[in-house]
Motif scaffolding. Structure first.
Motif, mmCIF file in Angstrom:
data_model
loop_
_atom_site.group_PDB
_atom_site.id
_atom_site.type_symbol
_atom_site.label_atom_id
_atom_site.label_comp_id
_atom_site.label_asym_id
_atom_site.label_seq_id
_atom_site.Cartn_x
_atom_site.Cartn_y
_atom_site.Cartn_z
ATOM 1 N N TRP A 412 0.847 -0.975 -0.036
ATOM 2 C CA TRP A 412 -0.217 -0.202 -0.245
ATOM 3 C C TRP A 412 0.807 1.160 -0.348
ATOM 4 O O TRP A 412 0.986 2.386 -0.941
ATOM 5 C CB TRP A 412 -0.913 -0.100 1.038
ATOM 6 N N VAL A 413 1.871 1.479 0.569
ATOM 7 C CA VAL A 413 2.737 1.887 1.148
ATOM 8 C C VAL A 413 3.609 2.982 -0.710
ATOM 9 O O VAL A 413 3.688 4.141 -0.431
ATOM 10 C CB VAL A 413 3.731 2.540 1.973
ATOM 11 N N VAL A 414 3.817 1.951 -1.338
ATOM 12 C CA VAL A 414 4.614 1.816 -2.852
ATOM 13 C C VAL A 414 3.613 2.446 -2.857
ATOM 14 O O VAL A 414 3.408 3.671 -4.104
ATOM 15 C CB VAL A 414 5.091 0.743 -3.062
ATOM 16 N N VAL A 415 2.586 1.920 -3.453
ATOM 17 C CA VAL A 415 1.166 2.328 -4.191
ATOM 18 C C VAL A 415 1.028 3.999 -3.700
ATOM 19 O O VAL A 415 1.191 4.690 -5.357
ATOM 20 C CB VAL A 415 0.075 1.731 -4.813
ATOM 21 N N GLN A 416 0.930 4.145 -3.121
ATOM 22 C CA GLN A 416 0.458 5.806 -3.169
ATOM 23 C C GLN A 416 1.115 6.482 -3.232
ATOM 24 O O GLN A 416 1.004 8.372 -3.101
ATOM 25 C CB GLN A 416 -0.445 5.556 -0.757
ATOM 26 N N ILE A 417 2.854 6.601 -2.688
ATOM 27 C CA ILE A 417 4.079 7.624 -3.482
ATOM 28 C C ILE A 417 3.835 7.504 -4.251
ATOM 29 O O ILE A 417 3.524 8.570 -5.063
ATOM 30 C CB ILE A 417 4.874 7.007 -3.081
ATOM 31 N N VAL A 418 3.916 6.169 -5.499
ATOM 32 C CA VAL A 418 3.443 6.894 -6.798
ATOM 33 C C VAL A 418 1.964 7.323 -7.363
ATOM 34 O O VAL A 418 2.593 8.101 -8.053
ATOM 35 C CB VAL A 418 3.384 5.445 -7.462
#
Length: 507
Positions: A412-418
């Motif tokens: 989730w964390v990676v996706v939200q940054i992108v």
């Protein structure tokens, strides 16, 4: 009060009701069923819920396309669209039935190493009932979506609240008479069918819904699928986020561990529900703004407005649970999970922390749906949901339920940054301005509330009375500080108007 405001208010009533009743019912259900059977009940529900993704996003397509036809005043096109949707759902229900039969005869292969023969027998019975339920009720979701497209939120949400109250009373009654998980599944099936019947009756009698196939258009079917396919991918992602952990844990550990994980996830999903109560009623509005060519700055204004209100609520829950959640979980289910209540607490905290930013940006997702630009986000979420589930599986072998949730939220964390870069550069949402105005006044006020809440935490004592005292004192501090220092004039007026409307009993 408009349907949107009433819809959001009813969402909150539903959430408060389901949270309060759920918090009371969950330990009762666990105590009546036992850890293992409760774990089975949750695991089977997660497994069948995975098949519900075969809806392939048609429900969201109904909201989006019906709102579009309504904005264009094309009644004939709306009738033809709805008829086409029901043809599609007929095929989907058939596929679900076939997939359910195949899975039914292969459940032994999945769980024969971790389940007893009696647990497998109960699993198969519950699975068969829920597949029947899904095949019948999935097409019926069209009627609820149709109400949303017409911004008629009050009736279907009232039905939903009524259904929950009746279901809760039935659950208590049958469990007190010694019923098991299979009986709970039967109750859930009957209640699901009753909601479909109620919504259908409203659509035909009050909204004058017309379902008529004027022509079977390949271009329309292509448009539906080209839009809904990415909703479908998001549905898969959602299942991976919330149900994959339960299914995976069932293959590497006992049903009792599945129960621990599911209780923590339940608390985390309650958190998310408070935000989606606001954002869920704005897809029709986002569609209208897109049809009328709203600018990126106008969409950003709406995203900020919704995001700030969501954050005010989310910070209250997040801070309160962080400070007093461990005591609450111990009092709530400590007698059943004596040695693992802390694990449940940390699963919930990790979910809340990772989920906050995606929740306050829910209008961004509604904007993507309205513009039919979900492809990038859908693929990104799917890739990292799979990777997160795989990472969680690896960690779960050594760290159990905590390892599973850590792997899941890492994606989730990676996706939200992108996605924030995507919102800013492709959708033309001003993300820099969004975060600046989102944090304006709210963040420093929340930090002050956190400091005061931390001091309140040291009030000596144990038990429910001590917990309620702390919760009430923190609530007074948070609401007072946020209202005085954390809100802008628009938000103050919104709260005052809502309070005055409720006080005058005009809701």
């Amino acid at each position: 009060m408009s349907q949107i405001k009433k819809g959001a208010a009813l969402n909150y009533i539903n959430i408060v009701l389901t949270n309060i009743v759920g918090l009371v019912l969950t330990p009762f259900i666990i105590s009546q069923l036992g850890q293992s059977e409760y774990g089975l009940y949750i695991m089977v529900g997660a497994l069948v819920s995975g098949l519900s993704v075969l809806d392939i996003g048609i429900g969201n397509a109904v909201v989006r396309f019906t709102a579009k036809y309504r904005a264009e005043e094309d009644k004939k096109g709306e009738e033809n669209f709805l008829a086409t949707v029901f043809y599609i759902y007929t095929a989907i229900s058939l596929i679900i039935s076939i997939a359910g039969i195949v899975l039914y005869f292969n459940l032994d292969l999945l769980y024969d190493q971790t389940f007893t023969s009696e647990e497998l027998r109960k699993t198969k019975i519950m699975f068969a009932i829920l597949i029947f339920n899904l095949a019948l009720t999935l097409p019926g979701s069209v009627f609820g979506a149709y109400c949303s497209a017409y911004e008629q939120f009050v009736y279907p949400k009232t039905v939903k609240i009524t259904r929950y109250i009746i279901r809760s009373l039935l659950v208590v009654g049958i469990l007190m008479y010694g019923a098991g998980a299979i009986s709970l599944v039967i109750v859930d099936t009957l209640m699901g069918i009753s909601v479909v019947v109620a919504n259908a009756n409203y659509c035909f009698k009050k909204l004058d819904i017309k379902i008529k196939l004027h022509s079977l258009q390949k271009s329309l079917i292509f448009s539906i699928f080209s839009y809904s396919i990415w909703i479908f991918v998001f549905a898969i992602v959602s299942r991976l986020q919330w149900q994959a952990g339960q299914i995976v844990l069932g293959t590497v550990d006992s049903p009792a561990v599945v129960g621990i994980f599911s209780v923590g996830v339940t608390l985390g999903t309650y958190y998310g529900a408070f935000s989606t109560a606001i954002s869920s009623v704005f897809l029709p509005r986002a569609t209208k703004m897109f049809v009328k060519s709203a600018s990126g700055e106008e969409l950003t204004d709406m995203m900020i407005k919704i995001g700030r209100i969501s954050l005010l609520v989310l910070f209250y829950i997040l801070i309160a649970f962080f400070l007093y959640g461990e005591q609450f979980v111990y009092l709530w289910v400590g007698s059943t999970y004596t040695d693992t209540f802390s694990e449940i607490y940390w699963i919930a905290v990790l979910i809340m922390l990772a989920y906050t930013i995606p929740l306050v940006q829910n209008f961004g997702n509604a904007t993507l749906e309205a513009q039919n630009k979900l492809r990038f986000k859908a693929i990104l979420y799917l890739v990292f949901a799979v990777l997160g589930a795989g990472f969680g599986y690896y960690l779960a072998q050594s760290y159990g339920a905590i390892g599973m949730i850590c792997g899941t939220i890492s994606g989730w964390v990676v996706v939200q940054i992108v996605m924030n870069f995507y919102y800013h550069n492709v959708i033309n949402l001003n993300i820099i301005r969004f975060f600046k105005e989102l944090a304006h006044k709210i963040l420093p006020s929340a930090l002050v509330a956190l400091a005061l809440g931390y001091a309140i935490r040291y009030i000596p004592g144990e038990g429910w009375l001590n917990f309620v005292l702390k919760a009430v004192l923190f609530s007074i501090c948070y609401m007072g500080i946020i209202y005085k220092f954390g809100t802008i004039p628009y938000e103050k007026n919104l709260f005052q108007n809502s309070f005055n409307t409720l006080r005058k009993n005009k809701f």
